[in-house]
Design a protein around this motif. Structure first.
Motif, PDB file in Angstrom:
ATOM      1  N   VAL A 116     -42.466 -14.660  43.682  1.00  9.52           N
ATOM      2  CA  VAL A 116     -41.732 -13.523  44.241  1.00  9.52           C
ATOM      3  C   VAL A 116     -42.099 -12.222  43.513  1.00  9.52           C
ATOM      4  CG1 VAL A 116     -39.430 -12.553  44.617  1.00  9.52           C
ATOM      5  CG2 VAL A 116     -39.843 -14.979  45.048  1.00  9.52           C
ATOM      6  N   LEU A 155     -37.982 -13.128  33.315  1.00 10.91           N
ATOM      7  CA  LEU A 155     -38.241 -14.554  33.554  1.00 10.91           C
ATOM      8  C   LEU A 155     -39.638 -14.719  34.143  1.00 10.91           C
ATOM      9  CD1 LEU A 155     -34.725 -15.273  35.065  1.00 10.91           C
ATOM     10  CD2 LEU A 155     -35.534 -15.939  32.793  1.00 10.91           C
ATOM     11  N   GLN A 192     -41.261 -20.190  41.435  1.00 10.83           N
ATOM     12  CA  GLN A 192     -40.752 -19.363  42.533  1.00 10.83           C
ATOM     13  C   GLN A 192     -40.623 -17.906  42.100  1.00 10.83           C
ATOM     14  OE1 GLN A 192     -40.002 -19.535  45.641  1.00 10.83           O
ATOM     15  NE2 GLN A 192     -38.374 -18.030  46.025  1.00 10.83           N
ATOM     16  N   LEU A 193     -40.130 -17.679  40.880  1.00  9.56           N
ATOM     17  CA  LEU A 193     -39.928 -16.297  40.413  1.00  9.56           C
ATOM     18  C   LEU A 193     -41.267 -15.571  40.255  1.00  9.56           C
ATOM     19  CD1 LEU A 193     -37.010 -16.590  37.827  1.00  9.56           C
ATOM     20  CD2 LEU A 193     -36.938 -16.256  40.302  1.00  9.56           C
ATOM     21  N   TYR A 234     -43.541  -5.570  38.792  1.00  6.81           N
ATOM     22  CA  TYR A 234     -42.241  -6.088  39.202  1.00  6.81           C
ATOM     23  C   TYR A 234     -41.806  -7.143  38.206  1.00  6.81           C
ATOM     24  CZ  TYR A 234     -38.315  -7.377  42.120  1.00  6.81           C
ATOM     25  OH  TYR A 234     -37.034  -7.575  42.581  1.00  6.81           O
ATOM     26  N   TYR A 272     -38.182 -23.376  38.361  1.00  3.74           N
ATOM     27  CA  TYR A 272     -37.694 -22.165  39.040  1.00  3.74           C
ATOM     28  C   TYR A 272     -38.591 -20.972  38.760  1.00  3.74           C
ATOM     29  CZ  TYR A 272     -35.886 -20.159  34.691  1.00  3.74           C
ATOM     30  OH  TYR A 272     -35.786 -19.622  33.429  1.00  3.74           O
ATOM     31  N   LYS A 292     -45.404 -11.147  44.918  1.00  5.96           N
ATOM     32  CA  LYS A 292     -45.227 -10.617  46.272  1.00  5.96           C
ATOM     33  C   LYS A 292     -44.606  -9.222  46.232  1.00  5.96           C
ATOM     34  CE  LYS A 292     -41.712 -11.605  49.154  1.00  5.96           C
ATOM     35  NZ  LYS A 292     -40.861 -12.334  50.119  1.00  5.96           N
ATOM     36  N   ARG A 293     -43.561  -9.074  45.458  1.00  7.64           N
ATOM     37  CA  ARG A 293     -42.854  -7.789  45.449  1.00  7.64           C
ATOM     38  C   ARG A 293     -43.676  -6.692  44.772  1.00  7.64           C
ATOM     39  NH1 ARG A 293     -36.477  -9.586  44.652  1.00  7.64           N
ATOM     40  NH2 ARG A 293     -36.406 -10.870  46.541  1.00  7.64           N
ATOM     41  N   VAL A 296     -38.706  -9.893  37.128  1.00  9.67           N
ATOM     42  CA  VAL A 296     -37.452 -10.575  37.467  1.00  9.67           C
ATOM     43  C   VAL A 296     -36.721 -10.822  36.161  1.00  9.67           C
ATOM     44  CG1 VAL A 296     -36.355 -12.576  38.516  1.00  9.67           C
ATOM     45  CG2 VAL A 296     -38.531 -11.725  39.427  1.00  9.67           C
ATOM     46  N   ARG A 297     -35.600 -10.121  35.991  1.00  8.33           N
ATOM     47  CA  ARG A 297     -34.770 -10.302  34.792  1.00  8.33           C
ATOM     48  C   ARG A 297     -33.387 -10.763  35.205  1.00  8.33           C
ATOM     49  NH1 ARG A 297     -36.584  -5.155  33.704  1.00  8.33           N
ATOM     50  NH2 ARG A 297     -34.521  -4.475  34.369  1.00  8.33           N
ATOM     51  N   GLU A 298     -32.790 -11.637  34.384  1.00  4.72           N
ATOM     52  CA  GLU A 298     -31.434 -12.099  34.696  1.00  4.72           C
ATOM     53  C   GLU A 298     -30.438 -10.956  34.575  1.00  4.72           C
ATOM     54  OE1 GLU A 298     -30.412 -15.976  32.982  1.00  4.72           O
ATOM     55  OE2 GLU A 298     -28.386 -15.211  32.669  1.00  4.72           O
ATOM     56  N   LYS A 299     -30.655 -10.095  33.585  1.00  7.23           N
ATOM     57  CA  LYS A 299     -29.706  -9.009  33.349  1.00  7.23           C
ATOM     58  C   LYS A 299     -30.364  -7.660  33.570  1.00  7.23           C
ATOM     59  CE  LYS A 299     -28.559  -9.777  29.061  1.00  7.23           C
ATOM     60  NZ  LYS A 299     -27.825  -9.415  27.841  1.00  7.23           N
ATOM     61  N   GLU A 300     -29.532  -6.681  33.910  1.00  2.46           N
ATOM     62  CA  GLU A 300     -29.976  -5.286  33.930  1.00  2.46           C
ATOM     63  C   GLU A 300     -30.070  -4.763  32.503  1.00  2.46           C
ATOM     64  OE1 GLU A 300     -30.748  -2.701  36.135  1.00  2.46           O
ATOM     65  OE2 GLU A 300     -31.191  -4.430  37.380  1.00  2.46           O
ATOM     66  N   TRP A 358     -35.294 -10.349  28.461  1.00  2.00           N
ATOM     67  CA  TRP A 358     -36.696 -10.639  28.707  1.00  2.00           C
ATOM     68  C   TRP A 358     -36.894 -11.047  30.156  1.00  2.00           C
ATOM     69  CZ3 TRP A 358     -39.935  -8.928  25.282  1.00  2.00           C
ATOM     70  CH2 TRP A 358     -39.465  -8.722  23.985  1.00  2.00           C
TER      71      TRP A 358
END
Lengths: 327, 713
Positions: free
Chosen positions: A314, A240, A310-311, A228, A307, A317-318, A230-234, A238
């Protein structure tokens, strides 16, 4: 970029002979998606490039007689995505390849290159060196560290390992095979990455005249797996934070788990704490969340990247939930 | 209304105007036939590169180019020599040039420059840390804001808002190819928004007559307000070229493009607003600050759009920084002012427990002349966004990790057509050309010229040849302020009507009617209303004998074909992952007027492009400046983040047309639709998560930090 010599050997042995014994003199060229941009930015100025494109032994993806998966170092991301064996047995590797949101990089970029690419730290890429030293101290702790490490960041390295595949390959127990002047050796991928303590060191256990030849991944044996990011953009961007999870289960119970985070530390970051939090449990939202918390419990964020704690939590977890929900 | 010789055809009589017409240079651009400045190569050309200052504030103490000059064919040109004070990192110290581009790059690396480093300031958001770099301007007052705020019935909101510094990021970077002719004339192929004005730029810098300069821009890849001047790198390139006796090409590479060729100033403000309990806004007070780089910069237009708030007090501080110069960025200062105003008012609406759609309808009257358009556009935007069904009071918790929210913003712009001259030529063989020293930034200028001429002459669009992008042609204004479409279309219309009149005069005897009884329709010249009494366009033109018709069109001119002042309303529909802080655009609705729409397709394209640009600056874009080194850390397309196709969601554009709009004539459109996305998206995020992210871009870090303090999490 500075002028350089170009060599295209056809064997591993020949390639190794063309490489210098010190870093920076020569560089190994695979897909070139990272190396050429480093050279254009004058962050790398090798006198000779040794291309691996002519070495048949480094290509391809195949099942070995012992059940391992062999990924040639110069197999491209696109080959990985298109491989029926990988799709069937290692779906998380395909997911990881899709995380690289550029068809061009998927076409040219290699799995070996993904593992060996240099950090994306903007101080490094901007000419301040791998450790971002300026007037004798790192620019990172008091600087723009929003994309830097939250774990393993006691210095002097603060960048994050950028590999898309390392976390899941480590979680799967992969080894890499390396070829050097005295022949081949194998290294557990979990022990391959290291945090450099000086500008003259690299982020991995490779000598300047060694090449990565293949990646060996044990048969998953019914393990459940997921990544999984977490990226700011689709669009190409890179992560995060990222996490890879492999679960060995008995019925609904987790017998053992491997949890490895990416983009959080100078090396791919295994989390025995998260693994312990999963062992013997049945995966639920709250179990996964506890494991995510455990994964980042020791995080020490810098001034601008709290931040990411937290990412990373998550993402872990995901990834756990995705793995448990998967086949 | 008295009829006038020059007017636009009535609604029922338009063959091309208002239809969806594909841009006429589309095939050239998509096939690579269109030539940009980058594509121009001249015999013996040298490629130049900039060697810039690595320091944000410093004095040049020595320059050593000897190692660079050892490379084959390398030449050096000093721009800012020893002793010069440098005010931003990247500022050009010298240029190097070589017959091969890669050699020029290597040479640039070998130049050694020493500096005396001086203190710099590259961050302005925290006003308490700028020291004496901040210069307050005079307080401006309307009405009595203090009294309005002290009204016991007033509902008051105070907040902090802002937008970070961003770049223009033109697809084609700045640059030029310069070449001197043996007789001392300068020819420049330039990526510019200002073809006709550019010779003076060069002439002034070089001390040569303006008649000796010719500038050409056959095609260009965007300017967004950053390409009006020759720039120091352009005029120095011309000097360099003269000194070495060879043509020089110098296009900025992406890093320098982002560092020094365009920045939209950041704007921040502490805002206090008041309304009556029924939602009527009564008072505004703001303390704003921004930077324009070394010089301090301009003041945002506050309060924005709804600027008839009766009681206003505002103060502004301009901060001088070492971030590099700013430039006009598509609707200068408006997108930032929209964030400062529309977000504050949205927060006030939330405090009043009002639906923002009702709140802004109620206060649309504060928009002055634009009030009725705002009301109509708010209604249309509500319909297209399914507002009544999807909007919920701020921060209503939905099950799961993803919160959805809607937000709106509105905007205004002028857009009166600029001065433009051009020629409309009808040749005896029937061919038609419109020629003007204008430029097509990628907006569709060629296409609107062609369709206006075709409409006027009763021809197909393919029958019109359009020649622009050359300063040797009659001058047109710079393409800034959304002024081009009004300028060139009215110029073309007037010129084509005059040319048509001359053609009618030549044809009339053969059709046996006076010229004023003729019309040009469907490729024929015919007696009005009588297709049977006609000659074909070719036959008609043959009657010209040896003489072409050449009519000059002008704007301004007799009869009003254009006007000024547009409005627009946008709604953002977003989802926010409250665990990761990621914002996804579900849908953006843009409702926009611009008077008479000439080409519906390119008009809608302007809005689509503006929405994409707006989503980018609302969620991703920022020039990241490093405090210690004073340098920009993300001068690349990797960390200077632009939205990609997967990031933009569904885009819905509605152009307001028909009665009430068409009769206003043509008004510019390039800028207005990019004003609202920042405020609309910020308001949608606040609606989704129940807490305001004070500044754009709205990054995961900011969302998570805000959620820690409140909201739905």
């Amino acid at each position: 970029m500075e002028a350089f010599e170009y060599a295209r050997p056809t064997s591993k042995e020949e390639a190794v002979k063309l490489l210098a014994g010190t870093w920076g003199e020569t560089e190994v060229l695979a897909g070139g998606t990272d190396l050429l941009s480093l050279m254009k930015d004058y962050a790398s100025n090798p006198k000779r490039l040794v291309s691996l494109s002519g070495i048949a032994a480094l290509k391809g993806i195949s099942s070995q007689p012992d059940g391992d998966l062999r990924i040639g170092a110069t197999a491209t991301l696109q080959e990985l995505i298109a491989s029926p064996i990988v799709a069937k047995q290692y779906p998380a590797l395909v997911e990881a390849a899709h995380g690289v949101r550029s068809p061009q990089i998927q076409s040219l970029g290699t799995v070996g290159g993904d593992l060996l690419q240099r950090p994306r730290c903007w101080y490094y890429r901007g000419g301040h060196g791998l450790l971002a030293q300026h007037d004798g101290k790192s620019l990172v702790p008091d600087g723009e560290n929003q994309y830097h490490a939250i774990l393993g960041n006691s210095g002097p390295a603060y960048f994050v390992n950028p590999s898309s595949f390392a976390p899941i390959l480590i979680a799967l127990g992969a080894k890499v095979r390396v070829h050097g002047p005295s022949g081949a050796r194998e290294v557990e991928l979990s022990k391959f990455f290291r945090t450099p303590s000086s500008e003259s060191e690299r982020e991995y256990d490779l000598k300047p005249n060694e090449i990565l030849t293949e990646i060996l991944v044990p048969a998953p044996g019914g393990a459940k797996m997921a990544v999984y990011e977490v990226r700011e953009k689709e669009a190409l961007d890179w992560p995060l934070a990222a996490a890879a999870v492999v679960l060995n289960t008995s019925g609904k119970t987790v017998k053992s788990a491997r949890v490895v985070m990416g983009h959080v530390a100078p090396i791919p970051w295994p989390s025995p704490e998260a693994e312990a939090a999963l062992a013997g449990k049945t995966i639920s939202e709250s179990v996964a969340d506890e494991a995510g918390k455990a994964a980042v419990a020791k995080a020490t964020p810098l001034s601008k990247n709290a931040y990411k704690v937290q990412l990373a939590r998550v993402a872990t977890k995901r990834a756990i939930l995705a793995a448990a929900g998967g086949a | 209304m008295p009829s006038c010789k020059y007017d636009w055809p009535a609604a029922g009589q338009r063959k091309h105007i208002g239809k969806r017409i594909s841009r006429i240079d589309g095939p050239d651009k998509s096939s690579g036939r269109a030539k940009y400045t980058y594509d121009v190569n001249r015999p013996g050309i040298l490629f130049a590169k900039v060697v810039g200052s690595p320091y944000a504030h410093a004095k040049v103490t020595s320059i050593d180019t000897s190692e660079a000059e050892k490379l084959p064919g390398v030449k050096v040109h000093i721009v800012q020599g020893v002793g010069t004070e440098i005010h931003w990192a990247g500022s050009e110290i010298l240029l190097v040039a070589a017959p091969a581009e890669e050699v020029a790059r290597d040479a640039a690396q070998r130049v050694k420059i020493d500096f005396e480093v001086l203190p710099h300031l590259v961050h302005e958001e925290d006003l308490s840390k700028v020291g004496d770099r901040g210069k307050p301007t005079a307080e401006q007052k309307t009405g009595d804001a203090a009294a309005a705020f002290s009204d016991p019935d007033a509902v008051i909101h105070e907040g902090y808002y802002g937008s970070a510094i961003i770049a223009h990021c033109c697809m084609e970077p700045h640059g030029q190819v310069v070449e001197w002719t043996p007789d001392g004339n300068l020819r420049a192929w330039e990526s510019t928004q200002n073809v006709s004005g550019m010779p003076k730029e060069y002439a002034d810098a070089l001390g040569i007559p303006v008649t000796n300069v010719r500038v050409m821009t056959p095609h260009m890849g965007g300017g967004f307000g950053s390409k009006f001047g020759a720039d120091r790198w352009g005029s120095e390139c011309a000097k360099f070229s003269k000194a070495v006796g060879k043509p020089i090409k110098m296009m900025l590479e992406r890093d320098l493009e982002l560092v020094m060729a365009g920045a939209r100033p950041p704007h921040y403000a502490k805002v206090k607003v008041a309304a009556k309990k029924d939602g009527t806004v009564t008072a505004w007070e703001s303390d704003s600050w921004s930077t324009g780089g070394p010089t301090g910069g301009g003041i945002p237009p506050l309060p924005y759009a709804l600027n008839d708030i009766p009681n206003v007090t505002k103060r502004h501080t301009a901060v001088a920084t070492n971030i590099g110069p700013i430039r006009a960025w598509r609707a200068p200062n408006h997108p930032q002012a929209a964030v400062l105003t529309l977000c504050a008012l949205d927060d006030l609406a939330a405090k009043l427990n009002m639906d923002p759609m009702d709140f802004f309808q109620k206060n649309a009257g504060l928009g002055g002349e634009r009030a009725d358009m705002y009301r109509q556009e708010l209604t249309k935007a509500a319909e297209l966004s399914d507002w009544k069904k999807l909007w919920h009071p701020r921060g209503t918790k939905i099950a799961g990790n993803v919160e959805r929210g809607l937000g709106l913003s509105l905007h205004t712009w002028g857009g009166r057509g600029h001065n433009s001259r051009g020629t409309v030529t009808i040749n005896p063989d029937g061919s038609v050309e419109v020629a003007a020293g204008s430029q097509d930034l990628g907006t569709g200028t060629r296409t609107v010229i062609a369709l206006t001429a075709a409409e006027t002459l009763g021809l197909e669009i393919k029958d019109i040849k359009v020649s622009i992008g050359d300063s040797a042609l009659l001058p047109s204004g710079a393409s800034g302020g959304s002024t081009t479409v009004g300028g060139v279309s009215s110029m073309t219309r007037r010129g084509a009507i005059d040319a048509r009149e001359q053609l009618f005069a030549a044809v009339a005897p053969s059709l046996g009617v006076p010229p004023d009884q003729l019309e040009a329709v469907d490729g024929k010249i015919q007696v009005k209303g009588s297709a049977a009494k006609s000659v074909s366009w070719k036959q008609a033109c043959a009657k010209l004998g040896m003489n072409s018709i050449k009519a000059e069109g002008k704007n301004p001119g007799p009869c009003e074909l254009i006007s000024s002042g547009v409005g627009g309303v946008q709604v953002a529909d977003v989802s926010v992952d409250i665990e990761t802080g990621l914002v996804k655009i579900n849908k953006m609705v843009a409702v926009q007027d611009c008077g008479l729409v000439l080409d519906l397709k390119t008009a809608e394209s302007q809005c689509y492009g503006a929405l994409i640009m707006g989503i980018s600056y609302a969620l991703h874009e920022e020039k990241i400046m490093d405090n210690a080194t004073g340098r920009m850390l993300n001068p690349n397309m990797e960390f200077y983040k632009l939205a990609g196709i997967g990031d933009i969601g569904e885009l819905v554009v509605h152009m307001m047309t028909g009665p009430g709009y068409d009769e206003r004539g043509v008004i510019g459109l390039g800028e207005p639709p990019v004003i609202s996305p920042g405020a609309a998206i910020s308001n949608a995020v606040a609606n989704a998560i129940g807490v305001r992210i004070p500044t754009i871009p709205i990054t995961p870090a900011k969302v998570l930090a805000a959620l820690e303090k409140g909201g739905v999490a």
